[in-house]
Design an enzyme around this catalytic site. Structure first.
Site, mmCIF file in Angstrom:
data_model
loop_
_atom_site.group_PDB
_atom_site.id
_atom_site.type_symbol
_atom_site.label_atom_id
_atom_site.label_comp_id
_atom_site.label_asym_id
_atom_site.label_seq_id
_atom_site.Cartn_x
_atom_site.Cartn_y
_atom_site.Cartn_z
ATOM 1 C CG ASP A 21 32.530 41.354 36.804
ATOM 2 O OD1 ASP A 21 31.873 42.481 36.406
ATOM 3 O OD2 ASP A 21 32.912 41.073 38.224
ATOM 4 C CG ASN A 69 24.325 45.002 36.854
ATOM 5 O OD1 ASN A 69 24.197 43.969 36.110
ATOM 6 N ND2 ASN A 69 25.073 45.369 37.950
HETATM 7 C C1 IPE Z 1 27.584 40.536 37.811
HETATM 8 O O1 IPE Z 1 28.547 41.569 37.612
HETATM 9 C C2 IPE Z 1 26.241 40.877 37.083
HETATM 10 C C3 IPE Z 1 26.777 40.883 35.544
HETATM 11 C C4 IPE Z 1 27.818 40.353 34.788
HETATM 12 C C5 IPE Z 1 25.562 41.325 34.571
HETATM 13 P P1 IPE Z 1 28.353 42.679 39.027
HETATM 14 O O2 IPE Z 1 29.635 43.739 38.423
HETATM 15 O O3 IPE Z 1 26.996 43.398 38.756
HETATM 16 O O4 IPE Z 1 28.524 41.991 40.155
HETATM 17 P P2 IPE Z 1 29.431 42.425 41.566
HETATM 18 O O5 IPE Z 1 28.490 43.739 41.818
HETATM 19 O O6 IPE Z 1 30.856 42.693 41.283
HETATM 20 O O7 IPE Z 1 29.105 41.322 42.557
HETATM 21 C C1 IPE Z 2 30.239 43.719 33.686
HETATM 22 O O1 IPE Z 2 31.143 44.418 33.856
HETATM 23 C C2 IPE Z 2 28.987 44.367 32.997
HETATM 24 C C3 IPE Z 2 27.856 44.567 33.768
HETATM 25 C C4 IPE Z 2 27.758 44.148 34.959
HETATM 26 C C5 IPE Z 2 26.702 44.917 33.027
HETATM 27 P P1 IPE Z 2 30.905 45.829 34.849
HETATM 28 O O2 IPE Z 2 30.336 46.861 34.375
HETATM 29 O O3 IPE Z 2 30.607 45.127 36.246
HETATM 30 O O4 IPE Z 2 32.709 46.046 35.241
HETATM 31 P P2 IPE Z 2 33.168 46.397 36.648
HETATM 32 O O5 IPE Z 2 33.174 44.970 37.311
HETATM 33 O O6 IPE Z 2 32.883 47.172 37.220
HETATM 34 O O7 IPE Z 2 34.777 46.364 36.082
HETATM 35 MG MG MG Z 3 31.562 44.000 37.882
#
Ligand code: IPE
Ligand code: IPE
Ligand code: MG
Length: 246
Positions: A21, A69
């Site tokens: 993340d 997502n």
């Molecule tokens: C969790 O991250 C999913 C992945 C790392 C693929 P998110 O960024 O989607 O989670 P939330 O929305 O912060 O809980």
């Molecule tokens: C994790 O990084 C990747 C996926 C969830 C696909 P994020 O895209 O959630 O990045 P933040 O959490 O918004 O910084």
């Molecule tokens: Mg995230």
């Protein structure tokens, strides 16, 4: 800084799972688009996979894309799928060189055709590798996984294939996407968020949790080592008392 040499090879977590993340925030910090963060996250994936293989981790599971997502802006979803395809193409040789077998969990049918084909190809061409199993969670959601399992088991009960009395942990495990994996021993989440976000809810029942304040694109060997050393310093009691274990 600690390195792989500091890890005790006799107390390794068998199954490490990572919620990767913080790509978006990493990019934002640099005044760039979220997509730039995802692009740079790929290098962290590459290094982490190789480092886990070097440490002799048996199972590494990476949360790459959740069922939730799909609700992100269309452009971002498209970029993530494109990155998946290009990384699979690029990494096939490295996977084979490191004796790594690729698997996937999640609603794979919902991925774009191109991604499904590439995934199938890389899974097939790494099938015989006997080292680490790398599992990508793609369009994965734990609740969906559990719903699907409950439905499948219900149908078997209705058709007298199994009886309600025989539904145990093993029956449930065999109906999950993760049927080929042992329970998670160590769950790592980057980016400073302290939540599970619908990842492997059943499988982390007794996992050790490790949260770290770095954004995924910055995750390197010493962070991974830090997580494993933390794991190795803990006492896993599984409900027993400390005295019972010694
Ligand atoms: C969790 O991250 C999913 C992945 C790392 C693929 P998110 O960024 O989607 O989670 P939330 O929305 O912060 O809980
Ligand atoms: C994790 O990084 C990747 C996926 C969830 C696909 P994020 O895209 O959630 O990045 P933040 O959490 O918004 O910084
Ligand atoms: Mg995230």
């Amino acid at each position: 800084m600690q390195t792989i040499k500091d890890v005790n090879p006799n107390r390794l977590p068998k199954h490490v799972a990572i919620i990767m993340d913080g790509n978006g925030r990493w990019a934002k910090q640099r005044g760039r688009l979220r997509i730039f963060g995802h692009e740079n996250g790929v290098e962290a994936v590459r290094q982490t996979v190789e480092n886990c293989a070097r440490i002799s981790i048996d199972f590494l599971t990476l949360y790459a894309f959740s069922t939730e997502n799909w609700n992100r802006p269309k452009k971002e979803v498209q970029t993530l799928m494109k990155l998946l395809v290009s990384s699979l193409k690029k990494e096939l040789d490295t996977l084979n060189k490191n004796n790594i077998r690729l698997r996937a969990i999640g609603n794979i049918d919902s991925l774009p055709q191109k991604a499904q084909i590439e995934l199938e190809e890389v899974m097939q061409r790494t099938e015989k590798n006997s080292g680490m199993t790398l599992t990508l969670a793609l369009s994965y959601g734990s609740r969906e996984e559990l719903k699907t399992a409950v439905k499948a088991i219900s149908i078997k009960v209705k058709n007298n294939i199994i009886s309600t009395d025989n539904i145990d942990d093993t029956v449930i495990n065999t109906h999950l996407y993760t049927h080929f994996l042992p329970d998670v021993d160590l769950l790592i989440r980057t980016s400073g968020e302290h939540r599970i976000s619908n990842f492997l809810l059943w499988q982390i029942a007794y996992a050790e949790l490790f949260f770290i304040d770095v954004f995924w694109p910055d995750f390197r060997e010493h962070h991974l080592v830090q997580a494993i050393l933390s794991y190795q310093n803990r006492e896993r009691r599984f409900g027993k008392t400390s005295e019972q274990l010694h």
